[in-house]
Design a protein around this motif. Structure first.
Motif, PDB file in Angstrom:
ATOM      1  N   ALA A 329       0.827  -1.202   0.000  1.00 39.46           N
ATOM      2  CA  ALA A 329       0.000   0.000   0.000  1.00 39.46           C
ATOM      3  C   ALA A 329       0.864   1.256   0.000  1.00 39.46           C
ATOM      4  O   ALA A 329       0.596   2.214  -0.748  1.00 39.46           O
ATOM      5  CB  ALA A 329      -0.933   0.009   1.213  1.00 39.46           C
ATOM      6  N   GLY A 330       1.892   1.278   0.820  1.00 39.49           N
ATOM      7  CA  GLY A 330       2.791   2.429   0.845  1.00 39.49           C
ATOM      8  C   GLY A 330       3.474   2.638  -0.490  1.00 39.49           C
ATOM      9  O   GLY A 330       3.616   3.771  -0.964  1.00 39.49           O
ATOM     10  N   LYS A 331       3.886   1.549  -1.141  1.00 37.10           N
ATOM     11  CA  LYS A 331       4.573   1.654  -2.435  1.00 37.10           C
ATOM     12  C   LYS A 331       3.602   2.059  -3.540  1.00 37.10           C
ATOM     13  O   LYS A 331       3.981   2.769  -4.476  1.00 37.10           O
ATOM     14  CB  LYS A 331       5.227   0.316  -2.778  1.00 37.10           C
ATOM     15  CG  LYS A 331       6.429   0.449  -3.701  1.00 37.10           C
ATOM     16  CD  LYS A 331       7.544   1.212  -3.041  1.00 37.10           C
ATOM     17  CE  LYS A 331       8.729   1.415  -3.988  1.00 37.10           C
ATOM     18  NZ  LYS A 331       9.784   2.240  -3.358  1.00 37.10           N
ATOM     19  N   ALA A 332       2.345   1.622  -3.445  1.00 40.94           N
ATOM     20  CA  ALA A 332       1.348   2.003  -4.460  1.00 40.94           C
ATOM     21  C   ALA A 332       1.092   3.506  -4.428  1.00 40.94           C
ATOM     22  O   ALA A 332       0.879   4.138  -5.471  1.00 40.94           O
ATOM     23  CB  ALA A 332       0.045   1.241  -4.219  1.00 40.94           C
ATOM     24  N   LEU A 333       1.117   4.099  -3.240  1.00 39.71           N
ATOM     25  CA  LEU A 333       0.849   5.537  -3.099  1.00 39.71           C
ATOM     26  C   LEU A 333       2.097   6.392  -3.302  1.00 39.71           C
ATOM     27  O   LEU A 333       1.981   7.612  -3.451  1.00 39.71           O
ATOM     28  CB  LEU A 333       0.266   5.825  -1.706  1.00 39.71           C
ATOM     29  CG  LEU A 333      -1.060   5.151  -1.352  1.00 39.71           C
ATOM     30  CD1 LEU A 333      -1.459   5.506   0.077  1.00 39.71           C
ATOM     31  CD2 LEU A 333      -2.164   5.552  -2.323  1.00 39.71           C
ATOM     32  N   ALA A 334       3.263   5.764  -3.300  1.00 37.16           N
ATOM     33  CA  ALA A 334       4.524   6.510  -3.319  1.00 37.16           C
ATOM     34  C   ALA A 334       4.674   7.494  -4.489  1.00 37.16           C
ATOM     35  O   ALA A 334       5.176   8.596  -4.296  1.00 37.16           O
ATOM     36  CB  ALA A 334       5.703   5.532  -3.296  1.00 37.16           C
ATOM     37  N   PRO A 335       4.253   7.160  -5.729  1.00 40.66           N
ATOM     38  CA  PRO A 335       4.495   8.097  -6.831  1.00 40.66           C
ATOM     39  C   PRO A 335       3.598   9.322  -6.822  1.00 40.66           C
ATOM     40  O   PRO A 335       3.736  10.192  -7.681  1.00 40.66           O
ATOM     41  CB  PRO A 335       4.196   7.243  -8.085  1.00 40.66           C
ATOM     42  CG  PRO A 335       4.190   5.841  -7.623  1.00 40.66           C
ATOM     43  CD  PRO A 335       3.724   5.882  -6.220  1.00 40.66           C
ATOM     44  N   PHE A 336       2.659   9.409  -5.893  1.00 38.48           N
ATOM     45  CA  PHE A 336       1.633  10.444  -5.971  1.00 38.48           C
ATOM     46  C   PHE A 336       1.659  11.341  -4.734  1.00 38.48           C
ATOM     47  O   PHE A 336       1.511  10.872  -3.612  1.00 38.48           O
ATOM     48  CB  PHE A 336       0.244   9.805  -6.124  1.00 38.48           C
ATOM     49  CG  PHE A 336       0.207   8.770  -7.208  1.00 38.48           C
ATOM     50  CD1 PHE A 336       0.167   9.132  -8.537  1.00 38.48           C
ATOM     51  CD2 PHE A 336       0.253   7.426  -6.888  1.00 38.48           C
ATOM     52  CE1 PHE A 336       0.157   8.175  -9.534  1.00 38.48           C
ATOM     53  CE2 PHE A 336       0.242   6.454  -7.870  1.00 38.48           C
ATOM     54  CZ  PHE A 336       0.193   6.833  -9.203  1.00 38.48           C
ATOM     55  N   GLY A 337       1.841  12.629  -4.976  1.00 40.40           N
ATOM     56  CA  GLY A 337       1.804  13.605  -3.899  1.00 40.40           C
ATOM     57  C   GLY A 337       0.494  14.359  -3.913  1.00 40.40           C
ATOM     58  O   GLY A 337      -0.377  14.164  -3.062  1.00 40.40           O
ATOM     59  N   ASP A 338       0.312  15.200  -4.941  1.00 40.91           N
ATOM     60  CA  ASP A 338      -0.914  15.990  -5.034  1.00 40.91           C
ATOM     61  C   ASP A 338      -2.128  15.143  -5.377  1.00 40.91           C
ATOM     62  O   ASP A 338      -3.263  15.570  -5.194  1.00 40.91           O
ATOM     63  CB  ASP A 338      -0.750  17.105  -6.080  1.00 40.91           C
ATOM     64  CG  ASP A 338      -0.405  16.576  -7.463  1.00 40.91           C
ATOM     65  OD1 ASP A 338       0.030  15.414  -7.559  1.00 40.91           O
ATOM     66  OD2 ASP A 338      -0.575  17.326  -8.445  1.00 40.91           O
ATOM     67  N   LYS A 339      -1.913  13.921  -5.874  1.00 45.98           N
ATOM     68  CA  LYS A 339      -3.027  13.025  -6.214  1.00 45.98           C
ATOM     69  C   LYS A 339      -3.147  11.876  -5.210  1.00 45.98           C
ATOM     70  O   LYS A 339      -3.707  10.834  -5.530  1.00 45.98           O
ATOM     71  CB  LYS A 339      -2.850  12.457  -7.621  1.00 45.98           C
ATOM     72  CG  LYS A 339      -2.930  13.475  -8.747  1.00 45.98           C
ATOM     73  CD  LYS A 339      -2.895  12.787 -10.091  1.00 45.98           C
ATOM     74  CE  LYS A 339      -2.969  13.786 -11.235  1.00 45.98           C
ATOM     75  NZ  LYS A 339      -1.734  14.596 -11.345  1.00 45.98           N
ATOM     76  N   ALA A 340      -2.635  12.064  -4.020  1.00 44.04           N
ATOM     77  CA  ALA A 340      -2.651  10.982  -3.030  1.00 44.04           C
ATOM     78  C   ALA A 340      -4.073  10.570  -2.684  1.00 44.04           C
ATOM     79  O   ALA A 340      -4.342   9.393  -2.409  1.00 44.04           O
ATOM     80  CB  ALA A 340      -1.907  11.404  -1.759  1.00 44.04           C
ATOM     81  N   GLY A 341      -5.016  11.521  -2.686  1.00 44.72           N
ATOM     82  CA  GLY A 341      -6.406  11.183  -2.390  1.00 44.72           C
ATOM     83  C   GLY A 341      -7.004  10.277  -3.452  1.00 44.72           C
ATOM     84  O   GLY A 341      -7.647   9.267  -3.146  1.00 44.72           O
ATOM     85  N   THR A 342      -6.785  10.621  -4.717  1.00 45.23           N
ATOM     86  CA  THR A 342      -7.279   9.794  -5.819  1.00 45.23           C
ATOM     87  C   THR A 342      -6.602   8.427  -5.806  1.00 45.23           C
ATOM     88  O   THR A 342      -7.260   7.399  -6.009  1.00 45.23           O
ATOM     89  CB  THR A 342      -7.018  10.488  -7.169  1.00 45.23           C
ATOM     90  OG1 THR A 342      -7.645  11.779  -7.165  1.00 45.23           O
ATOM     91  CG2 THR A 342      -7.568   9.672  -8.327  1.00 45.23           C
TER      92      THR A 342
END
Length: 400
Positions: A329-342
Motif C-alpha cells: 500500500a505504501g509503495k502504491a501511493l509513493a508516486p503520488f503527492g498531489d493526487k494521493a487522495g485519488t
C-alpha cells in the motif's frame, strides 16, 4: 512505534497519527460490532437472515464505489474536510439505522454509512502519504492496519454485551457516539496536510487514468487486492469448515477468530520493524513466500482436517497478509503527492470491490472451501517472480 525524537515536530506528528488511528476504525467498527446481533435484526424485521446479511454487503459495496468520489474530493477540498463530512454522514446514518422500522430503511442507512466510512478511510490514508512521505508511509500504514485488526478481536465482544444488555439498536447508538467523540477530536486536533489542493474539475477521467497507467501502482495495488481476497475467502469459508463440517461451537469459533486477529495484530506491528531493517522489497518477497507456503500447507492438510490443521495455514497467511498490505500500500501511493487522495481511493477500490469480485468468481467454481482458499493464496506466486526481476527491483530503487 517509530516516534523516537522528542522535538515539538515529532510530538505533533505523533498526535496526528493517533487521530488517524481513530479515523480508520470507523469502517471495521461498522461491521464487526453488530455481527452478534444479526439474528435479532432479522427477527425484528421479520425477514430472512440473508437480508440481514445484506446490511454488510451494501456497506462494503458503498465503501468500494464511494472511494472513487471521496478521493478526488480529498485532493480538491482537503483531507480534513472530507474526513469531517464523512464522520457527519456516518453519524446520521448510524442514527437512521438505530431508528429503522423496516429492513428497507435499515439497508438505506447502511448504504449511507458505507459512504461515510469510505470518506474517513480515504482521508486517513491520504494524510499518511502527505505526512510521512513515500518511504515511511508503508510502515505507518502497517501500524494503522495493526490498529484495525484490534476491532475483529474486540468489537464482537462489545457488540454481544450491548445486544444482550439492551438490544441490537444499542450497537448503532455506540457507532453514533463514537462518531460524535472522534469528530470533535478531529475538529480540534486534525491539521490539513494536502500540500497543494487541486483546481479545476473535481471528477475527470484523466485524474484516475494518471494513477491507473502507472505500472508501479497497478502492481502493488493488485498485491493488496489479492492478499485481501485471501482474508475474505477465509472469513466467508471458515463458518462452513469449522462449524458445519467439523462441528465446532460458536464460542470455539469466536476463539479461533480471536486468535487469528491476535496473529494479525502482531504481524502488523512487526512489519514496520522488518521494513526499517531490510527495506520494502525484501518485506514483500518474504510476505509473498509465506503466503505461498500457506497455500501449499492448506493443500497438504486438507485431507486430514482438524480445527488446528485448518487454522495453521490461516495463521501463516494472516502474517503474510499484514506484511504484504503495509508494504504494498505504501509503495502504491509513493508516486503520488498531489493526487494521493485519488490514488488512495483507487487503492481502496482494488482492496474492497476488487477483492470481493475475485473471491466471488473463484467461489463460483464450486470447489471445496480449503481448495478454494489455497487457490487464493497461490495466485500470488507470479508476483514473487516479478519482484525479483529487473523491473520489480527497479520500482524499489525509485526515489520519489
Amino acid at each position: 512505534m517509530v516516534f523516537v525524537k522528542s522535538t515539538p515536530a515529532y510530538g505533533a506528528e505523533k498526535r496526528q497519527f493517533m487521530l488517524l488511528i481513530l479515523l480508520v476504525l470507523f469502517s471495521p467498527l461498522a461491521i464487526d460490532i453488530y455481527l452478534p446481533a444479526l439474528p435479532q435484526i432479522a427477527e425484528s424485521f421479520h425477514v430472512e437472515h440473508t437480508l440481514a446479511q445484506d446490511t454488510i454487503s451494501l456497506f462494503l459495496f458503498a465503501m468500494g464505489i464511494g472511494q472513487l468520489v471521496a478521493g478526488p474530493l480529498a485532493d480538491k477540498y482537503g483531507r480534513r474536510t472530507v474526513a469531517l463530512v464523512g464522520i457527519v454522514i456516518y453519524l446520521i446514518s448510524a442514527l437512521l439505522a438505530w431508528g429503522a422500522q423496516t429492513i428497507e430503511w435499515m439497508l438505506l442507512a447502511r448504504l449511507l454509512q458505507g459512504i461515510g466510512a469510505c470518506a474517513t478511510s480515504v482521508a486517513a490514508f491520504a494524510t499518511v502519504r502527505d505526512t510521512f512521505g513515500p518511504e515511511k508511509s508503508g510502515k505507518m500504514i502497517s501500524y494503522l492496519n495493526g490498529a484495525i485488526c484490534f476491532i475483529p478481536a474486540l468489537a464482537p465482544i462489545l457488540g454481544s454485551w450491548l445486544t444482550q444488555t439492551f438490544d441490537w439498536r444499542a450497537n448503532f447508538s455506540f457507532m453514533a457516539l463514537y462518531a460524535l467523540v472522534v469528530g470533535g477530536a478531529l475538529w480540534i486536533g486534525m491539521k490539513e496536510t494536502n500540500p497543494s489542493p487541486q483546481s479545476g474539475k473535481v471528477f475527470h477521467a484523466n485524474r484516475y487514468w494518471s494513477v491507473l497507467k502507472n505500472p508501479m501502482f497497478l502492481f502493488h495495488a493488485s498485491l493488496c487486492m489479492l492478499s485481501m481476497a485471501v482474508i475474505l475467502a477465509y472469513v466467508t469459508s471458515a463458518p462452513i469448515v469449522l462449524m458445519q463440517q467439523m462441528g465446532v461451537s460458536m464460542n470455539e469459533f469466536a476463539a479461533w477468530f480471536g486468535i487469528n486477529a491476535v496473529v494479525n495484530i502482531i504481524a502488523c506491528l512487526t512489519a514496520p520493524k522488518f521494513m526499517d531493517k531490510f527495506g520494502v522489497h525484501k518485506t514483500l518477497v518474504v510476505g509473498l513466500l509465506c503466503m505461498v507456503i500457506a497455500g501449499v500447507l492448506m493443500l497438504v492438510v486438507s485431507s486430514q482436517l482438524t480445527p488446528m490443521m485448518f487454522m495453521l495455514p490461516i495463521f501463516v497467511s494472516s502474517l503474510s497478509f499484514a506484511w504484504i498490505l503495509g508494504a504494498a500500500a505504501g509503495k502504491a501511493l509513493a508516486p503520488f503527492g498531489d493526487k494521493a487522495g485519488t490514488a488512495a481511493a483507487l487503492l481502496g477500490l482494488f482492496q474492497m470491490s476488487g477483492a470481493g469480485l475475485v473471491v466471488s468468481l473463484v467461489q463460483r467454481l464450486g470447489l471445496e472451501p480449503t481448495f478454494m482458499i489455497s487457490i487464493h493464496m497461490l495466485i500470488l506466486t507470479p508476483a514473487i517472480i516479478i519482484l525479483l526481476s529487473s523491473v520489480g527491483r527497479g520500482w524499489h530503487k525509485i526515489e520519489v
